[in-house]
Design an enzyme around this catalytic site. Structure first.
Site, short mmCIF file in Angstrom:
data_model
loop_
_atom_site.label_atom_id
_atom_site.label_comp_id
_atom_site.label_asym_id
_atom_site.label_seq_id
_atom_site.Cartn_x
_atom_site.Cartn_y
_atom_site.Cartn_z
N CYS A 2 13.16 -38.18 54.33
CA CYS A 2 14.37 -37.58 53.79
C CYS A 2 15.18 -36.96 54.92
O CYS A 2 14.63 -36.44 55.88
CB CYS A 2 14.10 -36.50 52.76
SG CYS A 2 13.17 -37.04 51.34
N ARG A 27 14.80 -42.17 57.90
CA ARG A 27 13.95 -41.15 57.29
C ARG A 27 13.74 -41.37 55.80
O ARG A 27 12.99 -40.65 55.16
CB ARG A 27 14.55 -39.77 57.51
CG ARG A 27 14.43 -39.34 58.94
CD ARG A 27 14.99 -37.98 59.14
NE ARG A 27 14.62 -37.51 60.45
CZ ARG A 27 13.56 -36.75 60.70
NH1 ARG A 27 12.76 -36.39 59.72
NH2 ARG A 27 13.30 -36.36 61.92
N TRP A 73 13.55 -40.17 50.53
CA TRP A 73 12.32 -40.94 50.43
C TRP A 73 11.58 -40.33 49.24
O TRP A 73 11.22 -39.15 49.24
CB TRP A 73 11.48 -40.79 51.71
CG TRP A 73 10.23 -41.60 51.67
CD1 TRP A 73 10.10 -42.92 51.96
CD2 TRP A 73 8.91 -41.15 51.30
NE1 TRP A 73 8.79 -43.32 51.80
CE2 TRP A 73 8.05 -42.26 51.39
CE3 TRP A 73 8.39 -39.92 50.91
CZ2 TRP A 73 6.68 -42.17 51.11
CZ3 TRP A 73 7.03 -39.84 50.61
CH2 TRP A 73 6.20 -40.95 50.72
N ASN A 99 14.39 -31.05 51.22
CA ASN A 99 13.27 -31.82 51.79
C ASN A 99 12.01 -31.01 51.56
O ASN A 99 12.04 -29.78 51.67
CB ASN A 99 13.42 -32.01 53.30
CG ASN A 99 14.43 -33.07 53.64
OD1 ASN A 99 14.99 -33.71 52.76
ND2 ASN A 99 14.68 -33.25 54.93
N GLY A 100 10.89 -31.69 51.32
CA GLY A 100 9.64 -30.97 51.10
C GLY A 100 9.15 -31.22 49.69
O GLY A 100 9.63 -32.12 48.99
N GLU A 482 -5.10 -50.27 64.79
CA GLU A 482 -3.64 -50.18 64.90
C GLU A 482 -2.99 -51.53 64.51
O GLU A 482 -1.97 -51.56 63.83
CB GLU A 482 -3.26 -49.78 66.33
CG GLU A 482 -1.80 -49.94 66.73
CD GLU A 482 -0.83 -49.07 65.94
OE1 GLU A 482 -1.26 -48.23 65.14
OE2 GLU A 482 0.39 -49.26 66.13
N LYS A 486 -0.27 -52.23 61.53
CA LYS A 486 1.05 -52.86 61.74
C LYS A 486 1.22 -54.03 60.77
O LYS A 486 2.27 -54.21 60.18
CB LYS A 486 1.20 -53.41 63.16
CG LYS A 486 1.46 -52.48 64.31
CD LYS A 486 2.75 -51.76 64.29
CE LYS A 486 2.62 -50.45 63.56
NZ LYS A 486 2.27 -49.31 64.36
N GLU A 489 1.78 -52.85 57.17
CA GLU A 489 3.03 -52.12 56.99
C GLU A 489 4.25 -53.01 56.83
O GLU A 489 5.08 -52.77 55.98
CB GLU A 489 3.30 -51.27 58.24
CG GLU A 489 2.80 -49.89 58.21
CD GLU A 489 3.22 -49.17 59.48
OE1 GLU A 489 3.95 -48.20 59.36
OE2 GLU A 489 2.82 -49.59 60.58
N HIS A 505 -22.16 -54.53 59.02
CA HIS A 505 -22.57 -53.51 58.05
C HIS A 505 -21.77 -53.60 56.76
O HIS A 505 -21.74 -52.66 55.98
CB HIS A 505 -22.43 -52.11 58.68
CG HIS A 505 -23.32 -51.93 59.86
ND1 HIS A 505 -24.67 -51.68 59.76
CD2 HIS A 505 -23.06 -52.03 61.19
CE1 HIS A 505 -25.20 -51.60 60.96
NE2 HIS A 505 -24.24 -51.81 61.85
N LYS A 603 10.23 -43.09 58.10
CA LYS A 603 9.82 -42.54 59.38
C LYS A 603 9.65 -41.03 59.23
O LYS A 603 10.43 -40.40 58.52
CB LYS A 603 10.96 -42.83 60.37
CG LYS A 603 10.61 -42.69 61.81
CD LYS A 603 10.16 -43.99 62.40
CE LYS A 603 9.74 -43.86 63.83
NZ LYS A 603 8.62 -44.76 64.12
#
Ligand code: F6R
Length: 608
Positions: A2, A27, A73, A99-100, A482, A486, A489, A505, A603
């Site tokens: 956001c 964002r 977002w 935001n939050g 990683e 990627k 995503e 395992h 982001k």
């Protein structure tokens, strides 16, 4: 996650707000909206990307010299227009952008509805407008906002506009960043300083628990407990590098391709080849404490966490310090045992990730030395840690981290050398070898990028795959994690990252002809063991894509080989990750997805 922008001054507010939103679109791109003071509060919102909002705005002519705007977002409520910010109260007297997360919004909503309020969205944020509306019956301005916020549990970066107070914006911060830009007879507000630095470099960073009334004339500050904070206007000296695609189709590709230069920027002035030293000015002030520490805890989320896992190998090998790496999102739910001889290192591209910030705050409460490895200059992690090192990777706009990850590995290498030398546990010769090899990395990355067609050919063959395993051992294990992240995503292929040793395992049960594995197998100290794992995959009919420094040693085991140059084992992650980024990017393109705007992501994750 956001973005908020606000303006009050003498200029037309709308272009400033839209330009600010555009700078922050990465964002969040679920919806966007503005509210202007133009003979009353005028609100325009649209679901989806900012271009949808821009189109709506082009159909009307809006004036006004103050206003607020938001790009969302979604956390609570689907990404549609009704849930887009700004939100209004019942009477259209109060407009807010937030935001939050308001954690107790359900109780608050029930109470408000019982008192006769009609809420029109599914968001947690809307309750704030109604709480303030209620408080306006007995108070006004900052006092009404302060009283409303006293009822709220959660986090907020909040900007409020009142219909009856046209030339003032009211702001409040708790756990979600806000900065006030100070101009001449004008003020800006933003959740991300880089969105306003084109207008002013004089800023006031709000801290948690602070509120402010911001008008053309000035800024009046107050704490939630009504005391008055002492704050200085700070001059921002860093440059806002313009985030442009440089002719590439996507930011993600542009950021992958610029990585040779990124390494040069991250190491510039930090390698003293004559003295064979790593020079990290950001750690100088805490060097005495760093000599005394007996443990490092690295915290981070997502890719930053995986960079931390590479850091664990680096610090232990080069600096001889015990390291633990923790997911910042879990760190404080345990009872971490931290002493004054523990250093807690937060890794964060944005420096605003809520969980990483909370982990650092927990470490501070326990009197640890706190360090930051941060890309965004002046961000909350950078400001709240005792010392740190910037990545200097330039703005990363692609939602999936690429160049920031690479620069995190680069700086972790330098930090390991710095600490090893400070604590006299690293020989001059070894330091020299690593620094000399690091110096070669940009050219070696260039070589990989030149051979990009190796990756394209593999994408052509595997574009319809639905699952994929990424495997690596020792330094390559975090790169396997990683790489899988990627791939998921941006291309939405279900991918799992595992260390080779863990494969037997459990995950090996998945292997069949339709379940390929990408094995990171440079010719390093664990190569023979990794090759045995490849034999095991082959024996079960699994197809293998090998990423190696020596094709001859593995070509009989795999269908596809990506060859990368060889470097020291501790630096090999800097090279093996590059084709994995390209693989994820090209897979997204081949499957017709936009890698810059992966679904459901944004982001900088500023909510927990
Ligand atoms: C993955 C990615 C995320 C971030 C994570 C932490 O490609 O970008 O996993 O790495 O959200 O973000 P920062 O580094 O800003 O704390």
């Amino acid at each position: 996650m956001c973005g908020i922008i606000g303006y009050v001054g003498k200029k037309r507010a709308l272009p400033i707000l839209v330009e600010g939103l555009t700078a922050m679109e990465y964002r969040g791109y679920d919806s966007a909206g503005v509210c202007l003071q133009d003979s009353g509060l005028v609100r325009v919102r649209a679901s989806g990307k900012i271009e949808n909002l821009r189109e709506r705005l082009s159909q009307q002519s809006l004036g006004g010299t103050s206003g607020i705007a938001h790009t969302r977002w979604a956390t609570h409520g689907i990404p549609d227009e009704a849930n887009a910010h700004p939100h209004l109260d019942c009477e259209g007297q109060v407009a807010i952008v937030h935001n939050g997360i308001v954690e107790n919004y359900r109780e608050l909503r029930e109470e408000l509805e019982a008192a006769g309020h009609t809420l029109t969205s599914q968001t947690d944020s809307e309750v704030l407008a109604h709480l303030i509306e209620t408080e306006l019956q007995t108070s006004s301005g900052l006092t009404a906002i302060r009283r409303a916020l006293k009822q709220v549990r959660g986090t907020y970066g909040l900007v409020v506009m009142f219909k009856d107070v046209p030339q003032t914006l009211f702001v409040a911060r708790m756990g979600s960043p806000l900065v006030i830009g100070v101009g001449r007879q004008e003020h800006y507000i933003a959740s991300d300083p880089s969105a306003i630095l084109v207008h002013t470099r004089d800023v006031i960073f709000l801290d948690d628990g602070e509120l402010a009334a911001v008008s053309v004339e000035g800024v009046t500050l107050m704490n939630l407990d009504q005391s008055v904070p002492k704050k200085q206007v700070e001059r921002v000296t860093w440059e806002v590098a313009t985030a442009k695609k440089n002719g590439e189709a996507h930011f993600m590709l542009k950021e992958i391709l610029e990585q040779p230069e990124v390494i040069e920027n991250s190491t510039r002035g930090r390698i003293d080849m004559i003295g064979t030293r790593a020079v990290l000015g950001g750690l100088r002030d805490v060097s005495d404490s760093l000599k005394e520490i007996d443990r490092i805890i690295i915290v981070g989320c997502g890719s930053a966490y995986y960079a931390g896992l590479v850091g664990e190998y680096l610090f232990e090998e080069l600096a001889g310090i015990p390291v633990e790496v923790e997911l910042a999102s879990e760190f404080r739910y345990r009872k971490p045992i931290i002493s004054t001889r523990t250093a807690v290192l937060a890794i964060s591209q944005s420096g605003e990730t809520a969980d990483t910030l909370e982990a650092i705050r927990e470490a501070k409460r326990k009197h640890a030395l706190t360090l930051g490895l941060v890309n965004v200059v002046g961000s909350s992690v950078a400001r709240e840690t005792d010392a740190g090192v910037y990545n200097h990777a330039g703005p990363e706009v692609g939602v999936a981290s690429t160049k920031a990850f690479l620069s995190q590995l680069t700086v972790l290498t330098l930090m390991s050398i710095y600490l090893g030398q400070l604590r006299r546990s690293l020989s001059q010769q070894k330091a020299g070898e690593v620094l000399a090899a690091l110096y070669e990395i940009p050219n070696q990355i260039q070589e990989i990028l030149r051979e990009r067609s190796q990756v394209s050919a593999i994408v052509d063959r595997h574009r319809n795959m639905t699952n994929c395993l990424f495997l690596g051992r020792k330094y390559q294990a975090p790169i396997a994690y990683e790489s899988a992240l990627k791939m998921k995503e941006v291309s939405y292929v279900h991918a799992e990252g595992y260390s080779c040793g863990e494969m037997k395992h459990g995950p090996i049960a998945l292997i069949d002809k339709s379940f390929p594995s990408v094995v990171l197998c440079p010719e390093d100290s664990v190569f023979e063991k990794t090759r045995s794992n490849m034999e095991e995959l082959q024996a079960r009919g699994g197809s293998i894509i090998a990423v190696t420094t020596n094709a001859q040693l593995v070509s009989h085991l795999c269908e596809d080989v990506i060859v990368i140059p060889e470097t020291l084992e501790c630096l090999q992650p800097l090279l093996s990750v590059i084709p994995m980024q390209l693989l994820a990017y090209e897979m997204a393109i081949a499957r017709n997805f936009d890698p810059d705007r992966p679904r459901n992501l944004a982001k900088s994750v500023t909510v927990e």
